[in-house]
Design an enzyme around this catalytic site. Structure first.
Site, mmCIF file in Angstrom:
data_model
loop_
_atom_site.group_PDB
_atom_site.id
_atom_site.type_symbol
_atom_site.label_atom_id
_atom_site.label_comp_id
_atom_site.label_asym_id
_atom_site.label_seq_id
_atom_site.Cartn_x
_atom_site.Cartn_y
_atom_site.Cartn_z
ATOM 1 C CE LYS A 116 29.769 69.364 -41.580
ATOM 2 N NZ LYS A 116 29.355 70.200 -40.386
HETATM 3 C C1 LIG Z 1 28.236 70.384 -40.031
HETATM 4 C C2 LIG Z 1 28.977 71.504 -38.711
HETATM 5 C C3 LIG Z 1 28.273 71.923 -37.455
HETATM 6 C C4 LIG Z 1 26.960 71.074 -37.192
HETATM 7 O O1 LIG Z 1 27.465 69.503 -36.805
HETATM 8 P P1 LIG Z 1 26.199 68.205 -37.466
HETATM 9 O O2 LIG Z 1 26.834 67.022 -37.193
HETATM 10 O O3 LIG Z 1 25.529 68.763 -37.891
HETATM 11 O O4 LIG Z 1 25.483 68.288 -35.777
HETATM 12 C C5 LIG Z 1 28.918 72.252 -36.071
HETATM 13 N N1 LIG Z 1 30.041 72.931 -36.484
HETATM 14 C C6 LIG Z 1 30.753 72.969 -38.336
HETATM 15 C C7 LIG Z 1 31.864 74.044 -38.447
HETATM 16 C C8 LIG Z 1 30.311 72.297 -38.367
HETATM 17 O O5 LIG Z 1 30.778 72.623 -40.088
#
Ligand SMILES: *Cc1c(COP(=O)(O)O)cnc(C)c1O
Length: 436
Positions: A116
């Protein structure tokens, strides 16, 4: 030229908006999500000549944003935001065995150790840029149960014109996650809510429509924002550029489907890929949809991969606006991996290769293993590693009997000082933090 964006719910007479407007609004006024009116066509053979991720990103974003951000500003923003590596690690370096031709793309080398950081850091700088041009200010209000909160807090911290207010549920986030959320950062206020995640989300939603906060310039930074999705195209581009022999498959541990949508956007603008595997935990709406079942959104189920605990993935609406179901079925496979199999996957991968996968990342190799067994995946597979295992030491310890090494930047968070206030789960309790 600015690139026009439209709402997923637009009708022919709905006005289009520029990227900057779509970014600052987040959600369209009709409740839809922004997508480009026409998908750009990008020549990725040329993009691949770029040496680094920021080089490639500048060229790709020119196609998606046009000159609404000037080239020198874009270059400054992208170099500053995407300043950490994304290594592509072969799972079986000597070849052979079940993991040959399988790579892990490590997306957790940013400041908060999850993928993210790519979206949050870039979006924060774009937002700062557009607010500056308009002479406006914004307060980002986020309800978080995990990685989003720390990525947004860190990504937006110190941006002039932007304050961040984070809401997280008391006793419902892991100790590492809480440390990351409450670390003292300029312009960021963490609020520990005496309630659960749904309470946090409820008071955030109430605040957005509450008359008392109408002048507070409230904005959100979740993955419905197009500004978080565009940067998430870039690591797919980077991985494809390093595997030039054959178009790769990408396996994506998924929740809200924002990560997957980033890859799909890159592909629809010309990135050659063999296809995608969406790896879900027990929250399997999307795999039910793709298998043709009469699928509806379902209540969220708690799992070991909690950042993927999403019963109603918000980016599904965006995928549907881009691809009809048959086209989605051709491009994307989906698997549902329950907690037991996630732990087994952590163990299987570690025993065969020595690789330590966090409980989100581990959902991917299990989905790959199943799809390979079906004969569906030929050629290289890139499994996205979405978080660093040190973010989940308890689960790693339970699965593998040791704790993963914590990188220096995680250890440093504990020493950086903290600020947090406790509030009751009511929108009124937000008043002192939103009305300056
Ligand atoms: C947010 C997140 C996901 C999921 O990603 P999306 O974009 O919501 O599908 C998977 N793994 C981790 C570690 C995350 O922080």
């Amino acid at each position: 030229m600015a690139i026009p964006y439209r709402s997923t719910r637009s009708t022919t007479d709905t006005e289009s908006v520029s990227f900057g407007e779509a970014l600052l609004r987040g959600l369209a006024p009709d409740g839809g999500l922004y997508v480009p009116q026409t998908l750009p066509r990008i020549s990725f053979a040329q993009i691949f000549e770029g040496d680094t991720l920021p080089d490639m990103a500048c060229r790709v974003f020119a196609g998606w944003i046009g000159d609404e951000v000037s080239a020198p500003d874009q270059e400054r923003i992208v170099r500053d935001a995407l300043d950490f590596p994304a290594p592509l690690v072969p799972l079986a370096p000597t070849g052979g065995g079940p993991w040959s031709d399988t790579f892990v793309l490590e997306l957790f080398h940013g400041p908060t150790l999850s993928f993210k950081d790519f979206g949050a850091r870039t979006m924060a700088r774009w937002m700062g840029y557009f607010l500056e041009r308009r002479g406006e200010r914004a307060t980002i209000l986020v309800a978080t149960s995990g990685d989003t909160g720390s990525a947004v807090a860190d990504g937006f911290a110190g941006q002039e014109r932007i304050r961040v207010v984070l809401l997280y549920p008391k006793d419902k986030v892991s100790p590492v996650q809480e440390q990351q959320l409450i670390a003292a950062r300029p312009g960021v206020q963490a609020l520990c809510v005496a309630g659960d995640f749904d309470d946090c989300q409820r008071i955030a939603k109430e605040a957005f429509v509450h008359p008392a906060f109408a002048g507070a310039g409230l904005s959100s930074a979740n993955s419905i924002n197009i500004g978080r999705l565009l940067p998430q195209m870039m690591y797919y581009v980077l991985a494809a550029s390093r595997l030039p022999a054959e178009n790769p498959w990408f396996c994506v541990p998924s929740g809200n489907l924002g990560n997957l949508t980033g890859g799909v956007l890159a592909h629809l603008s010309g990135l050659p890929v063999a296809g995608f595997v969406a790896a879900h935990n027990a929250n399997d709406f999307f795999s039910r949809f793709l298998s043709g079942e009469d699928a509806g959104f379902a209540p969220t189920i708690r799992t070991l991969s909690n950042a993927m605990d999403v019963g109603a993935p918000s980016n599904f609406e965006r995928l549907q606006a881009l691809l009809d179901r048959p086209a989605m079925q051709r491009l994307i496979r989906a698997e549902r991996v329950l907690d037991e199999d996630t732990v087994a996957s952590m163990q299987r991968v570690y025993e065969a290769t020595g690789y330590v996968a966090d409980p989100h990342t581990a959902v991917g190799p299990e989905a790959v293993r199943r799809q390979r067994a079906l004969g569906g995946l030929r050629g290289p597979v890139v499994a996205l590693a979405t978080a660093h295992p040190a973010k989940f030491p308890e689960t790693v310890h339970a699965a593998l009997d040791f704790e993963p090494d914590a990188p220096d930047r995680l250890a440093a968070i504990g020493t950086q000082g903290t600020t947090v206030e406790k509030i009751v789960p009511s929108v009124e309790a937000l008043r002192p933090y939103l009305v300056a």
